[in-house]
Design an enzyme around this catalytic site. Structure first.
Site, PDB file in Angstrom:
ATOM      1  CB  ILE A 187      38.485  28.020  23.750  1.00  8.70           C
ATOM      2  CG1 ILE A 187      39.573  29.032  23.927  1.00  8.70           C
ATOM      3  CG2 ILE A 187      37.735  27.775  25.027  1.00  8.70           C
ATOM      4  CD1 ILE A 187      39.016  30.408  24.227  1.00  8.70           C
ATOM      5  CB  THR A 199      34.403  19.538  25.396  1.00  4.28           C
ATOM      6  OG1 THR A 199      33.296  20.303  24.928  1.00  4.28           O
ATOM      7  CG2 THR A 199      33.975  18.089  25.574  1.00  4.28           C
ATOM      8  CE  LYS A 230      28.167  22.040  24.245  1.00  5.13           C
ATOM      9  NZ  LYS A 230      29.248  23.032  24.209  1.00  5.13           N
ATOM     10  CG  ASP A 256      31.294  19.626  22.873  1.00  6.44           C
ATOM     11  OD1 ASP A 256      32.209  19.343  22.091  1.00  6.44           O
ATOM     12  OD2 ASP A 256      31.029  20.789  23.235  1.00  6.44           O
ATOM     13  CD  GLU A 288      31.442  22.018  26.783  1.00  6.42           C
ATOM     14  OE1 GLU A 288      31.590  20.786  26.966  1.00  6.42           O
ATOM     15  OE2 GLU A 288      31.743  22.603  25.730  1.00  6.42           O
ATOM     16  CB  VAL A 326      26.866  26.488  23.712  1.00 11.27           C
ATOM     17  CG1 VAL A 326      25.944  27.675  23.810  1.00 11.27           C
ATOM     18  CG2 VAL A 326      27.008  26.027  22.285  1.00 11.27           C
ATOM     19  N   GLY A 327      29.952  27.696  22.951  1.00 11.14           N
ATOM     20  CA  GLY A 327      30.693  28.787  22.316  1.00 11.14           C
ATOM     21  C   GLY A 327      31.420  29.639  23.338  1.00 11.14           C
ATOM     22  CD  GLU A 386      50.767  23.772  25.497  1.00  8.52           C
ATOM     23  OE1 GLU A 386      50.698  22.829  26.315  1.00  8.52           O
ATOM     24  OE2 GLU A 386      51.813  24.089  24.900  1.00  8.52           O
TER      25      GLU A 386
HETATM   26  N1  LIG Z   1      44.635  20.951  26.731  1.00  4.46           N
HETATM   27  C1  LIG Z   1      44.308  20.291  25.618  1.00  4.46           C
HETATM   28  N2  LIG Z   1      45.001  19.185  25.249  1.00  4.46           N
HETATM   29  C2  LIG Z   1      44.696  18.511  24.123  1.00  4.46           C
HETATM   30  N3  LIG Z   1      43.689  18.851  23.288  1.00  4.46           N
HETATM   31  C3  LIG Z   1      42.968  19.944  23.610  1.00  4.46           C
HETATM   32  C4  LIG Z   1      43.229  20.712  24.775  1.00  4.46           C
HETATM   33  N4  LIG Z   1      42.340  21.738  24.815  1.00  4.46           N
HETATM   34  C5  LIG Z   1      41.566  21.600  23.727  1.00  4.46           C
HETATM   35  N5  LIG Z   1      41.944  20.535  23.001  1.00  4.46           N
HETATM   36  C6  LIG Z   1      41.364  20.061  21.723  1.00  4.46           C
HETATM   37  O1  LIG Z   1      40.972  21.206  20.977  1.00  4.46           O
HETATM   38  C7  LIG Z   1      39.735  20.991  20.333  1.00  4.46           C
HETATM   39  C8  LIG Z   1      38.723  22.025  20.847  1.00  4.46           C
HETATM   40  O2  LIG Z   1      38.552  21.803  22.244  1.00  4.46           O
HETATM   41  P1  LIG Z   1      37.104  21.627  22.886  1.00  4.46           P
HETATM   42  O3  LIG Z   1      36.248  20.769  22.034  1.00  4.46           O
HETATM   43  O4  LIG Z   1      37.316  21.209  24.298  1.00  4.46           O
HETATM   44  O5  LIG Z   1      36.609  23.123  22.789  1.00  4.46           O
HETATM   45  P2  LIG Z   1      35.229  23.752  23.296  1.00  4.46           P
HETATM   46  O6  LIG Z   1      35.564  25.062  23.884  1.00  4.46           O
HETATM   47  O7  LIG Z   1      34.533  22.784  24.146  1.00  4.46           O
HETATM   48  O8  LIG Z   1      34.446  23.954  21.909  1.00  4.46           O
HETATM   49  P3  LIG Z   1      32.858  24.260  21.709  1.00  4.46           P
HETATM   50  O9  LIG Z   1      32.748  25.748  21.717  1.00  4.46           O
HETATM   51  O10 LIG Z   1      32.590  23.664  20.352  1.00  4.46           O
HETATM   52  O11 LIG Z   1      32.116  23.575  22.811  1.00  4.46           O
HETATM   53  C9  LIG Z   1      39.322  19.563  20.647  1.00  4.46           C
HETATM   54  O12 LIG Z   1      39.773  18.718  19.616  1.00  4.46           O
HETATM   55  C10 LIG Z   1      40.071  19.261  21.945  1.00  4.46           C
HETATM   56  O13 LIG Z   1      40.321  17.902  22.162  1.00  4.46           O
HETATM   57  C1  LIG Z   2      30.092  25.004  16.379  1.00  2.00           C
HETATM   58  C2  LIG Z   2      30.893  25.439  17.579  1.00  2.00           C
HETATM   59  N1  LIG Z   2      31.836  24.405  17.907  1.00  2.00           N
HETATM   60  C3  LIG Z   2      30.020  25.747  18.787  1.00  2.00           C
HETATM   61  N2  LIG Z   2      29.177  24.602  19.086  1.00  2.00           N
HETATM   62  C4  LIG Z   2      29.154  26.963  18.562  1.00  2.00           C
HETATM   63  C5  LIG Z   2      29.943  28.226  18.552  1.00  2.00           C
HETATM   64  C6  LIG Z   2      29.086  29.450  18.382  1.00  2.00           C
HETATM   65  C7  LIG Z   2      29.869  30.715  18.342  1.00  2.00           C
HETATM   66  C8  LIG Z   2      29.035  31.891  18.024  1.00  2.00           C
HETATM   67  C9  LIG Z   2      29.766  33.190  18.222  1.00  2.00           C
HETATM   68  O1  LIG Z   2      30.076  33.551  19.363  1.00  2.00           O
HETATM   69  O2  LIG Z   2      30.069  33.856  17.225  1.00  2.00           O
HETATM   70 MG   LIG Z   3      32.687  21.938  23.875  1.00  2.82          MG
END
Ligand SMILES: Nc1ncnc2c1ncn2[C@@H]1O[C@H](COP(=O)(O)OP(=O)(O)OP(=O)(O)O)[C@@H](O)[C@H]1O
Ligand SMILES: C[C@H](N)[C@H](N)CCCCCC(=O)O
Ligand SMILES: [Mg+2]
Length: 221
Positions: free
Chosen positions: A13, A16, A37, A55, A120, A122-123, A181
């Protein structure tokens, strides 16, 4: 700021992205910052070129640190290969995580980090981290204020408000909400942020695609 826990209203979402943006924001202001992380799933081995997208690699890049085995272990000691909830990803490897070890490790980092510390999660907020715990238990055990990251996709408002309400119910301070976004969202992120802001007491800010950490939150970090 000292220490902060970055939780998601869901997975993939923007946690990271936001954490890295916050690290760059703090470093630009000459603040000493550590980003962790601690628990990550969906992580390729270090020698796989895909590790660069992990991440951990993205946080180390924001910190200006090289991706060495030592730096990776120091940032993300619990890494699992399968892109699943960490408890399932661990089980796939015949491993298990005692979440009390994770909490103890984080507490030690909080006590010793010196400067600002960003952890950070997770999920999503209640994604399982171990057979008997979710990210909510982790955040609660650490007692840190939470920076909640939301998307702007259709459905994000409900996901963010549900997470915010869960934090409130559990007495966990929510420092702010950032709406990162989402690609292809049907409304501007500001519309989503307004809808959230009307219903929570914390500040709500937008981080546009490719944007940097919102100046509107400068006083809170
Ligand atoms: N504001 C943004 N601008 C550009 N890219 C973004 C933005 N927000 C998220 N992304 C992109 O969307 C993807 C998912 O974002 P990110 O990896 O930050 O999610 P996360 O919540 O950390 O995921 P996880 O649950 O796996 O840790 C990545 O490729 C990231 O670069
Ligand atoms: C692989 C993914 N990007 C995350 N590292 C793990 C997300 C776990 C989500 C589990 C859940 O809430 O259903
Ligand atoms: Mg992440």
């Amino acid at each position: 700021m000292s220490a902060l826990f970055v939780a998601g209203a869901g997975t993939e979402i923007g946690k990271t992205y936001v954490t890295a943006a916050l690290v760059r924001f703090l470093r630009a202001r000459r603040r000493a910052v550590t980003a962790l992380k601690p628990l990550a799933s969906g992580v390729p081995p270090l020698d796989d070129p895909a590790f660069a997208e992990s991440d951990t690699a993205r946080l180390l890049a924001a910190l200006g640190q090289a991706v060495t085995p030592e730096a990776v272990d120091a940032c993300s000691p619990w890494r699992f290969r399968a892109p699943l909830a960490p408890d399932l990803a661990a089980a796939r490897e015949g491993r298990s995580l005692d979440w009390r070890d994770l909490v103890a490790w984080c507490r030690d980092r909080i006590a010793t980090s010196g400067g600002d510390l960003v952890i950070e999660g997770v999920g999503g907020l209640m994604s399982p981290i171990a057979p008997e715990a979710t990210g909510l238990d982790w955040a609660k055990a650490l007692g840190l204020p939470v920076l909640l990251v939301s998307g702007s996709y259709l459905g994000a408002i409900s996901h963010a408000l549900t997470a915010a309400e869960t934090l409130r119910f559990h007495g966990i301070a929510m420092m702010a909400v950032i709406v990162s976004e989402s690609e292809g969202a049907p409304t501007p992120p500001e519309t989503v942020a307004d809808a959230i802001a009307r219903r929570v007491s914390a500040p709500v800010a937008v981080l546009k695609r490719g944007g940097s950490f919102p100046d509107a939150l400068a006083d809170f970090v």
